[in-house]
Design an enzyme around this catalytic site. Structure first.
Site, PDB file in Angstrom:
ATOM      1  N   THR A  65      30.060  52.719  20.144  1.00  9.21           N
ATOM      2  CA  THR A  65      29.633  53.977  20.739  1.00  9.21           C
ATOM      3  C   THR A  65      28.418  54.512  19.993  1.00  9.21           C
ATOM      4  OG1 THR A  65      30.413  56.109  21.563  1.00  9.21           O
ATOM      5  CG2 THR A  65      31.331  55.399  19.457  1.00  9.21           C
ATOM      6  N   LYS A  69      24.821  51.445  20.301  1.00  7.37           N
ATOM      7  CA  LYS A  69      24.885  50.547  21.466  1.00  7.37           C
ATOM      8  C   LYS A  69      23.667  49.628  21.563  1.00  7.37           C
ATOM      9  CE  LYS A  69      27.849  53.460  24.340  1.00  7.37           C
ATOM     10  NZ  LYS A  69      28.019  54.129  25.636  1.00  7.37           N
ATOM     11  N   ASP A 105      30.387  50.402  30.781  1.00  3.32           N
ATOM     12  CA  ASP A 105      30.262  51.818  31.182  1.00  3.32           C
ATOM     13  C   ASP A 105      30.064  51.975  32.691  1.00  3.32           C
ATOM     14  OD1 ASP A 105      30.640  53.035  28.717  1.00  3.32           O
ATOM     15  OD2 ASP A 105      28.518  53.010  28.191  1.00  3.32           O
ATOM     16  N   GLY A 132      18.476  58.418  30.083  1.00  2.00           N
ATOM     17  CA  GLY A 132      18.773  57.886  28.755  1.00  2.00           C
ATOM     18  C   GLY A 132      19.686  56.672  28.865  1.00  2.00           C
ATOM     19  N   GLY A 133      20.358  56.347  27.767  1.00  2.00           N
ATOM     20  CA  GLY A 133      21.188  55.151  27.719  1.00  2.00           C
ATOM     21  C   GLY A 133      22.310  55.158  28.743  1.00  2.00           C
ATOM     22  N   GLY A 246      33.907  63.288  32.988  1.00  4.45           N
ATOM     23  CA  GLY A 246      33.779  61.880  32.626  1.00  4.45           C
ATOM     24  C   GLY A 246      34.977  61.271  31.926  1.00  4.45           C
TER      25      GLY A 246
HETATM   26  P1  NDP Z   1      20.512  59.913  25.603  1.00  7.22           P
HETATM   27  O1  NDP Z   1      20.191  60.725  24.400  1.00  7.22           O
HETATM   28  O2  NDP Z   1      20.128  58.482  25.657  1.00  7.22           O
HETATM   29  O3  NDP Z   1      19.813  60.611  26.887  1.00  7.22           O
HETATM   30  C1  NDP Z   1      19.917  61.976  27.100  1.00  7.22           C
HETATM   31  C2  NDP Z   1      19.427  62.325  28.506  1.00  7.22           C
HETATM   32  O4  NDP Z   1      19.736  63.703  28.750  1.00  7.22           O
HETATM   33  C3  NDP Z   1      17.919  62.172  28.707  1.00  7.22           C
HETATM   34  O5  NDP Z   1      17.659  61.787  30.038  1.00  7.22           O
HETATM   35  C4  NDP Z   1      17.400  63.591  28.437  1.00  7.22           C
HETATM   36  O6  NDP Z   1      16.185  63.892  29.101  1.00  7.22           O
HETATM   37  C5  NDP Z   1      18.525  64.399  29.043  1.00  7.22           C
HETATM   38  N1  NDP Z   1      18.637  65.754  28.498  1.00  7.22           N
HETATM   39  C6  NDP Z   1      19.073  66.102  27.267  1.00  7.22           C
HETATM   40  N2  NDP Z   1      19.087  67.459  27.146  1.00  7.22           N
HETATM   41  C7  NDP Z   1      18.651  67.956  28.325  1.00  7.22           C
HETATM   42  C8  NDP Z   1      18.447  69.270  28.813  1.00  7.22           C
HETATM   43  N3  NDP Z   1      18.697  70.356  28.062  1.00  7.22           N
HETATM   44  N4  NDP Z   1      18.005  69.418  30.074  1.00  7.22           N
HETATM   45  C9  NDP Z   1      17.740  68.335  30.862  1.00  7.22           C
HETATM   46  N5  NDP Z   1      17.920  67.061  30.446  1.00  7.22           N
HETATM   47  C10 NDP Z   1      18.364  66.878  29.190  1.00  7.22           C
HETATM   48  O7  NDP Z   1      22.070  60.116  25.845  1.00  7.22           O
HETATM   49  P2  NDP Z   1      23.049  59.138  26.641  1.00  7.22           P
HETATM   50  O8  NDP Z   1      22.336  58.719  27.866  1.00  7.22           O
HETATM   51  O9  NDP Z   1      23.569  58.091  25.728  1.00  7.22           O
HETATM   52  O10 NDP Z   1      24.301  60.070  26.994  1.00  7.22           O
HETATM   53  C11 NDP Z   1      24.215  61.097  27.995  1.00  7.22           C
HETATM   54  C12 NDP Z   1      25.579  61.745  28.164  1.00  7.22           C
HETATM   55  O11 NDP Z   1      26.488  60.854  28.771  1.00  7.22           O
HETATM   56  C13 NDP Z   1      26.195  62.190  26.848  1.00  7.22           C
HETATM   57  O12 NDP Z   1      26.564  63.544  27.017  1.00  7.22           O
HETATM   58  C14 NDP Z   1      27.412  61.314  26.685  1.00  7.22           C
HETATM   59  O13 NDP Z   1      28.470  62.029  26.092  1.00  7.22           O
HETATM   60  C15 NDP Z   1      27.762  60.950  28.116  1.00  7.22           C
HETATM   61  N6  NDP Z   1      28.460  59.665  28.236  1.00  7.22           N
HETATM   62  C16 NDP Z   1      29.743  59.639  28.719  1.00  7.22           C
HETATM   63  C17 NDP Z   1      30.431  58.461  28.860  1.00  7.22           C
HETATM   64  C18 NDP Z   1      31.844  58.469  29.386  1.00  7.22           C
HETATM   65  O14 NDP Z   1      32.538  57.438  29.268  1.00  7.22           O
HETATM   66  N7  NDP Z   1      32.302  59.542  29.993  1.00  7.22           N
HETATM   67  C19 NDP Z   1      29.835  57.159  28.489  1.00  7.22           C
HETATM   68  C20 NDP Z   1      28.478  57.278  28.007  1.00  7.22           C
HETATM   69  C21 NDP Z   1      27.832  58.498  27.882  1.00  7.22           C
HETATM   70  P3  NDP Z   1      14.754  63.552  28.437  1.00  7.22           P
HETATM   71  O15 NDP Z   1      14.472  62.105  28.737  1.00  7.22           O
HETATM   72  O16 NDP Z   1      13.811  64.478  29.109  1.00  7.22           O
HETATM   73  O17 NDP Z   1      14.885  63.834  26.960  1.00  7.22           O
END
Ligand code: NDP
Length: 279
Positions: A65, A69, A105, A132-133, A246
């Site tokens: 996690t 990853k 995922d 994001g990821g 989620g």
């Molecule tokens: P990353 O840090 O890789 O990406 C974050 C993303 O969120 C980016 O697209 C970023 O935009 C956007 N973002 C962050 N803050 C804001 C904001 N205030 N307003 C608008 N956009 C925002 O994180 P991950 O992709 O790894 O994870 C994202 C979420 O998914 C997490 O909250 C995680 O807990 C959840 N998750 C849940 C899982 C589950 O099994 N339920 C599995 C995996 C993840 P920008 O590119 O502009 O910075």
């Protein structure tokens, strides 16, 4: 000898994975142990090596996690196509001469949508928020469900555009709809049947600048964050959408990993119920 598994992360104290896998093992009669391991931010590969070398039963696999990853992706000596597409690995299998990297995922999300929530992405207009990821990991599994369209919208528009371009060109996937990448302001006047929030905005209670039009009648709004009512969930509820968090994805991605490791698919409903706080 009991086969050993673990989840690696930093932080890791909050992880529900040991409980989930213990419930799966009890339900299916599999003889495994599963522990949470806090790895140093610079010491992921060393922590995995130490786990494999530790005495006791054979180390058969691990979940990975945040924030490891991408490093797990590089550590794997072989990768599944869905891990290649995701660019990240959340499931490792330790074989005699290789470490296989997988990503469960996206399969977990799709299974939660279809089996637990009765929301089949096929033919639906799907909006994926975030680039994001987590977003990257679910794009291919969503496209393989044949949605009517897939729009990726992100705060930083260029990242969404880049992702859409990349997944529009996947070799061997010519029949799929090509995703579109955009920024939030361009969503004005557009409507979607399924909206998946893969941003981390909810973790800091930040709202997303979504026009009310995006929530089509009978829209399903899916928040990847769990354990809290995020501003996205509240906005979706106020717009008449059906809302899910989620937790189901978490349990389903774990079930998929368990299946990868043990070739036995655990039932998830009772595990999900056990994890859901009584309301
Ligand atoms: P990353 O840090 O890789 O990406 C974050 C993303 O969120 C980016 O697209 C970023 O935009 C956007 N973002 C962050 N803050 C804001 C904001 N205030 N307003 C608008 N956009 C925002 O994180 P991950 O992709 O790894 O994870 C994202 C979420 O998914 C997490 O909250 C995680 O807990 C959840 N998750 C849940 C899982 C589950 O099994 N339920 C599995 C995996 C993840 P920008 O590119 O502009 O910075």
């Amino acid at each position: 000898m009991t086969d050993r598994y673990a989840v690696f992360g930093n932080p890791i104290g909050h992880s529900k994975s040991p409980r989930i896998h213990a419930l799966f093992a009890a339900q299916t009669g599999q003889d495994i142990s599963y522990q949470a391991i806090l790895a140093d931010r610079e010491g992921f590969a060393a922590a995995v090596s130490a786990f494999i070398a530790a005495p006791g039963g054979a180390a058969r696999g691990a979940n990975v996690t945040v924030p490891f990853k991408e490093e797990a992706f590089r550590l794997a000596t072989r990768r599944t196509p869905r891990a290649e597409a995701a660019g990240a690995v959340n499931t490792l299998s330790f074989e005699a001469d290789s470490i296989v990297g997988d990503n469960t995922d996206g399969a977990g999300l799709v299974r939660d949508l279809k089996h637990n929530l009765g929301c089949d992405p096929a033919g639906r207009r799907v909006l994926l928020l975030g680039a994001g990821g987590a977003a990257r990991g679910v794009i291919l599994p969503l496209l393989l469900e044949n949605p009517a369209e897939l729009v990726i919208a992100n705060r930083t528009e260029e990242t969404a555009a880049r992702l859409a371009l990349e997944f529009g060109r996947l070799p061997g996937c010519a029949v799929m709809v090509k995703p579109d990448g955009t920024g939030f302001p361009n969503l004005a006047g557009r409507a979607f049947d399924l909206i998946i929030n893969a941003t981390s905005a909810g973790l800091s209670d930040a709202s997303l600048p979504l026009p009310a039009s995006v929530f089509a009648p009978r829209c399903v709004a899916y928040e990847m964050v769990y354990g809290r009512n995020t501003p996205f969930m509240l906005q979706a509820l106020a717009s008449g959408a059906r809302v899910a968090d989620g937790l189901g994805m978490l349990v389903e991605q774990a079930a998929e990993a368990f299946f990868v490791w043990r070739a036995v698919r655990p039932r998830t409903a009772s595990v999900l119920a056990a994890l859901r706080p009584a309301s």
